[in-house]
Design a protein around this motif. Structure first.
Motif, PDB file in Angstrom:
ATOM      1  N   LYS A 235     -13.968   6.115   0.541  1.00 17.94           N
ATOM      2  CA  LYS A 235     -13.290   6.141  -0.757  1.00 17.94           C
ATOM      3  C   LYS A 235     -13.379   4.808  -1.494  1.00 17.94           C
ATOM      4  O   LYS A 235     -13.367   4.777  -2.724  1.00 17.94           O
ATOM      5  CB  LYS A 235     -11.816   6.529  -0.569  1.00 17.94           C
ATOM      6  CG  LYS A 235     -11.615   8.007  -0.247  1.00 17.94           C
ATOM      7  CD  LYS A 235     -10.191   8.417  -0.598  1.00 17.94           C
ATOM      8  CE  LYS A 235     -10.051   9.920  -0.572  1.00 17.94           C
ATOM      9  NZ  LYS A 235      -8.741  10.374  -1.098  1.00 17.94           N
TER      10      LYS A 235
ATOM     11  N   GLN B  89      -4.203   4.937   0.124  1.00 20.87           N
ATOM     12  CA  GLN B  89      -3.157   3.936   0.275  1.00 20.87           C
ATOM     13  C   GLN B  89      -2.444   4.066   1.615  1.00 20.87           C
ATOM     14  O   GLN B  89      -2.110   3.059   2.254  1.00 20.87           O
ATOM     15  CB  GLN B  89      -2.146   4.075  -0.876  1.00 20.87           C
ATOM     16  CG  GLN B  89      -2.681   3.650  -2.234  1.00 20.87           C
ATOM     17  CD  GLN B  89      -1.676   3.925  -3.343  1.00 20.87           C
ATOM     18  OE1 GLN B  89      -1.136   5.026  -3.443  1.00 20.87           O
ATOM     19  NE2 GLN B  89      -1.412   2.931  -4.166  1.00 20.87           N
ATOM     20  N   ILE B  90      -2.235   5.304   2.053  1.00 20.27           N
ATOM     21  CA  ILE B  90      -1.589   5.515   3.355  1.00 20.27           C
ATOM     22  C   ILE B  90      -2.463   4.968   4.481  1.00 20.27           C
ATOM     23  O   ILE B  90      -1.972   4.331   5.426  1.00 20.27           O
ATOM     24  CB  ILE B  90      -1.279   7.008   3.569  1.00 20.27           C
ATOM     25  CG1 ILE B  90      -0.143   7.441   2.633  1.00 20.27           C
ATOM     26  CG2 ILE B  90      -0.911   7.298   5.022  1.00 20.27           C
ATOM     27  CD1 ILE B  90       0.171   8.917   2.678  1.00 20.27           C
TER      28      ILE B  90
ATOM     29  N   THR C 171     -11.845   6.645   5.966  1.00 15.79           N
ATOM     30  CA  THR C 171     -11.186   6.819   4.671  1.00 15.79           C
ATOM     31  C   THR C 171     -11.411   5.625   3.744  1.00 15.79           C
ATOM     32  O   THR C 171     -11.873   5.796   2.609  1.00 15.79           O
ATOM     33  CB  THR C 171      -9.674   7.081   4.856  1.00 15.79           C
ATOM     34  OG1 THR C 171      -9.496   8.253   5.659  1.00 15.79           O
ATOM     35  CG2 THR C 171      -9.004   7.292   3.509  1.00 15.79           C
TER      36      THR C 171
ATOM     37  N   GLU D  22       7.040   5.506  -6.472  1.00 19.28           N
ATOM     38  CA  GLU D  22       5.844   6.362  -6.457  1.00 19.28           C
ATOM     39  C   GLU D  22       5.392   6.641  -5.019  1.00 19.28           C
ATOM     40  O   GLU D  22       5.437   5.760  -4.161  1.00 19.28           O
ATOM     41  CB  GLU D  22       4.730   5.670  -7.237  1.00 19.28           C
ATOM     42  CG  GLU D  22       3.423   6.434  -7.279  1.00 19.28           C
ATOM     43  CD  GLU D  22       2.323   5.625  -7.953  1.00 19.28           C
ATOM     44  OE1 GLU D  22       1.155   6.055  -7.882  1.00 19.28           O
ATOM     45  OE2 GLU D  22       2.640   4.571  -8.535  1.00 19.28           O
ATOM     46  N   VAL D  23       4.928   7.874  -4.773  1.00 21.37           N
ATOM     47  CA  VAL D  23       4.426   8.252  -3.446  1.00 21.37           C
ATOM     48  C   VAL D  23       2.954   7.873  -3.352  1.00 21.37           C
ATOM     49  O   VAL D  23       2.165   8.228  -4.235  1.00 21.37           O
ATOM     50  CB  VAL D  23       4.607   9.760  -3.193  1.00 21.37           C
ATOM     51  CG1 VAL D  23       4.020  10.158  -1.837  1.00 21.37           C
ATOM     52  CG2 VAL D  23       6.080  10.140  -3.266  1.00 21.37           C
ATOM     53  N   PRO D  24       2.539   7.145  -2.320  1.00 19.65           N
ATOM     54  CA  PRO D  24       1.136   6.714  -2.207  1.00 19.65           C
ATOM     55  C   PRO D  24       0.188   7.860  -1.898  1.00 19.65           C
ATOM     56  O   PRO D  24       0.590   8.889  -1.344  1.00 19.65           O
ATOM     57  CB  PRO D  24       1.176   5.709  -1.051  1.00 19.65           C
ATOM     58  CG  PRO D  24       2.361   6.120  -0.233  1.00 19.65           C
ATOM     59  CD  PRO D  24       3.364   6.650  -1.221  1.00 19.65           C
ATOM     60  N   ASP D  25      -1.113   7.673  -2.242  1.00 18.04           N
ATOM     61  CA  ASP D  25      -2.118   8.692  -1.935  1.00 18.04           C
ATOM     62  C   ASP D  25      -2.715   8.461  -0.549  1.00 18.04           C
ATOM     63  O   ASP D  25      -2.294   7.546   0.177  1.00 18.04           O
ATOM     64  CB  ASP D  25      -3.216   8.718  -3.004  1.00 18.04           C
ATOM     65  CG  ASP D  25      -3.939   7.374  -3.128  1.00 18.04           C
ATOM     66  OD1 ASP D  25      -3.961   6.611  -2.142  1.00 18.04           O
ATOM     67  OD2 ASP D  25      -4.486   7.093  -4.220  1.00 18.04           O
ATOM     68  N   ALA D  26      -3.702   9.274  -0.171  1.00 16.66           N
ATOM     69  CA  ALA D  26      -4.273   9.224   1.189  1.00 16.66           C
ATOM     70  C   ALA D  26      -4.918   7.876   1.481  1.00 16.66           C
ATOM     71  O   ALA D  26      -4.774   7.325   2.587  1.00 16.66           O
ATOM     72  CB  ALA D  26      -5.293  10.347   1.371  1.00 16.66           C
TER      73      ALA D  26
ATOM     74  N   TYR E  90       0.805  -1.220   0.000  1.00 12.95           N
ATOM     75  CA  TYR E  90       0.000   0.000   0.000  1.00 12.95           C
ATOM     76  C   TYR E  90       0.844   1.279   0.000  1.00 12.95           C
ATOM     77  O   TYR E  90       0.294   2.372  -0.056  1.00 12.95           O
ATOM     78  CB  TYR E  90      -0.963  -0.002   1.184  1.00 12.95           C
ATOM     79  CG  TYR E  90      -2.065  -1.016   1.021  1.00 12.95           C
ATOM     80  CD1 TYR E  90      -3.072  -0.834   0.085  1.00 12.95           C
ATOM     81  CD2 TYR E  90      -2.083  -2.182   1.793  1.00 12.95           C
ATOM     82  CE1 TYR E  90      -4.068  -1.775  -0.080  1.00 12.95           C
ATOM     83  CE2 TYR E  90      -3.084  -3.119   1.638  1.00 12.95           C
ATOM     84  CZ  TYR E  90      -4.073  -2.911   0.700  1.00 12.95           C
ATOM     85  OH  TYR E  90      -5.070  -3.857   0.527  1.00 12.95           O
ATOM     86  N   THR E  91       2.174   1.122   0.067  1.00 14.87           N
ATOM     87  CA  THR E  91       3.042   2.293  -0.112  1.00 14.87           C
ATOM     88  C   THR E  91       3.702   2.267  -1.484  1.00 14.87           C
ATOM     89  O   THR E  91       4.731   2.929  -1.696  1.00 14.87           O
ATOM     90  CB  THR E  91       4.114   2.352   0.986  1.00 14.87           C
ATOM     91  OG1 THR E  91       4.822   1.098   1.034  1.00 14.87           O
ATOM     92  CG2 THR E  91       3.507   2.641   2.336  1.00 14.87           C
ATOM     93  N   SER E  92       3.129   1.508  -2.418  1.00 13.17           N
ATOM     94  CA  SER E  92       3.599   1.442  -3.812  1.00 13.17           C
ATOM     95  C   SER E  92       5.065   1.017  -3.905  1.00 13.17           C
ATOM     96  O   SER E  92       5.825   1.537  -4.718  1.00 13.17           O
ATOM     97  CB  SER E  92       3.402   2.801  -4.501  1.00 13.17           C
ATOM     98  OG  SER E  92       2.057   3.207  -4.439  1.00 13.17           O
TER      99      SER E  92
END
Length: 477
Positions: free
Chosen positions: A416, A206-207, A412, A200-204, A41-43
């Motif tokens: 989502k 994924q965080i 979240t 890649e930086v994960p989105d909210a 989940y942090t890519s």
């Protein structure tokens, strides 16, 4: 029980064994076999994944210290149920109990099957373990732990100590090996950390999912509140044990994850169902048995601690008249043996058709929702009863931080990316009304219940426990 003796849970767990209990339930099989969840989940961003692990330790520490006020204000086993009933009312407390009645046995069954699979795998090389022997061994393990629990808290504490020391030795071996590999400076080991944030930086969303994965590995930090009635001087020991245990666990988890990444690429970790086994195959293939011992001891101690602590919830719920009277009785070793047996019966039923164990997935996210409700109850009780004796008062920023984190983690993913499991979980929770209204609200009784209670008291040699309010006002304060 001897005539004239006080019939209650015995305060025999001190600082050392309290810390051991925290170690034993927090460090389960997850750190050995499923650290890939955070990476996923942090890519596959190594730097972000390590930050998530450190942040999860901080969040767990804040939540545990906030939660500790419950056990120090009401120093009884099953304090979270008593607290919810007193602060938010009987129906909220009953929903908490209702979830626990099914989710806890589901978790016991799942871990029992996992442990049985690890034990039997060497006897079935190159193929899957057959279901029948695995289920039979899982049942035998659970009921053996039930017998150990019935022998009293001292025996449980020493069992936890031995199994915890074994798995800590295995984790320290993995950590030290990783550090040695990095110090030696082999190019392939160091390269993954030099470019740690390149992915890649994960989105909210994924965080949030990564946090849930990481926090699952830290779960169990509330166990001392569940067994506060058996702690010596809980007003001091709960906080000291939490700080000691979570600090050491955080350091070990970070070092173990660094060791995994030093040896395996993120893609190799993602493709492995048992990261620690894959790691050992790469480092010292001839010592796979070390990982098997570590995983087995982790699951064993976690199973035993869960069975021990969760039975106390049924015990206090019975004292608060939301379960039959028989569950608040104790045997000669001061164990609520009927509550232990009920947990084992439910877990045994869930072992037989193993697909029912998916129930744990439906209610898992509710744990953080419950924590948020407890923080609301904590604030409400401070307003309603400002003069209530509180040996330890958590600072309000920690309370609000815990509430914000719990609702972020629950809302979240639900908003989502809603799934059917969220709907099933809420339907399951509200189905508890069918039982709460007749038995909890209207207190319907049946003459057969009294006959069954008398029969079980004679069969199991159990006696009624002392009144819960007398127990709160004892030395635990």
């Amino acid at each position: 029980m001897k005539t004239g003796e006080s019939t209650q849970l015995q305060r025999v767990i001190g600082y050392f064994h309290g810390t051991i209990f925290l170690f034993s339930i927090i460090i389960g099989a997850g750190i050995f076999i499923a650290p890939k969840g955070v990476l996923k989940y942090t890519s596959l961003n190594v730097g972000v994944s390590l930050i998530i692990w450190a942040a999860c330790a901080i969040v767990s520490m804040i939540a545990a210290l906030s939660y500790a006020e419950l056990g120090t204000t009401f120093p009884i086993s099953g304090a979270q149920f008593y607290f919810l009933k007193r602060s938010l009312g009987s129906i909220i407390a009953f929903f908490y109990l209702w979830i626990s009645l099914f989710s806890t046995p589901a978790g016991l069954a799942a871990r029992g099957l996992l442990l049985a699979g690890y034990i039997l795998q060497p006897f079935f090389p190159g193929c899957f373990v057959p279901e029948m022997p695995k289920k039979c061994l899982a049942l035998a393990i659970l009921w053996c732990l039930g017998i150990l629990n019935a022998r009293g808290v001292k025996e449980v504490a020493w069992f936890q100590t031995i199994t915890t020391l074994v798995k800590m030795a295995v984790l320290c071996f993995i950590s030290v090996t990783g550090i040695v590999l990095l110090i030696r400076g082999r190019k392939e080991n160091v390269a993954r950390f030099e470019n740690a944030f390149d992915a890649e930086v994960p989105d909210a969303l994924q965080i949030a999912e990564a946090f849930l994965q990481g926090l699952y590995a830290y779960s169990g930090w509330g166990v001392l509140v569940q067994i506060a009635g058996e702690l010596k001087n809980p007003s001091e020991n709960i906080n000291k044990c939490v700080v000691t245990a979570l600090t050491l666990v955080a350091v070990i988890y970070l070092l173990v994850n660094i060791s995994y990444i030093a040896v395996l690429t993120p893609k190799e970790i993602m493709s492995s169902d048992a990261v620690a086994v894959t790691w050992m195959n790469r480092v010292i293939p001839s010592m796979q048995w070390v990982i098997s011992i570590g995983v087995s001891s982790s699951i064993f101690s976690s199973l035993n601690c869960t069975l021990f602590s969760s039975s106390r919830l049924l015990y206090v719920a019975s004292q608060e008249h939301q379960l039959p009277f028989i569950f608040s009785t104790l045997n000669i070793h001061s164990c609520p043996v009927v509550a232990v047996i009920l947990r084992l019966i439910f877990a045994s039923i869930m072992i037989i058709p193993s697909d029912l164990i998916l129930l744990i997935n439906y209610v898992g996210f509710i744990n953080w929702l419950e924590l948020g409700l407890m923080m609301i109850g904590l604030l409400k009780l401070r307003y309603q009863e400002p003069n209530l004796h509180r040996p330890y008062r958590v600072r309000l920023p920690l309370v609000f931080g815990t509430m914000a984190m719990s609702f972020f983690l629950v809302l979240t993913p639900t908003i989502k990316s809603p799934t059917m499991s969220h709907i099933y979980a809420f339907l399951f929770i509200f189905s508890g009304l069918l039982f709460y209204l007749p038995f909890g609200h209207f207190n319907l009784n049946c003459t057969y219940f009294n006959k069954i209670t008398c029969f079980l008291q004679l069969l199991l040699n159990v006696s009624p426990a002392d009144d819960i309010n007398d127990y709160i006002s004892e030395e635990g304060r």
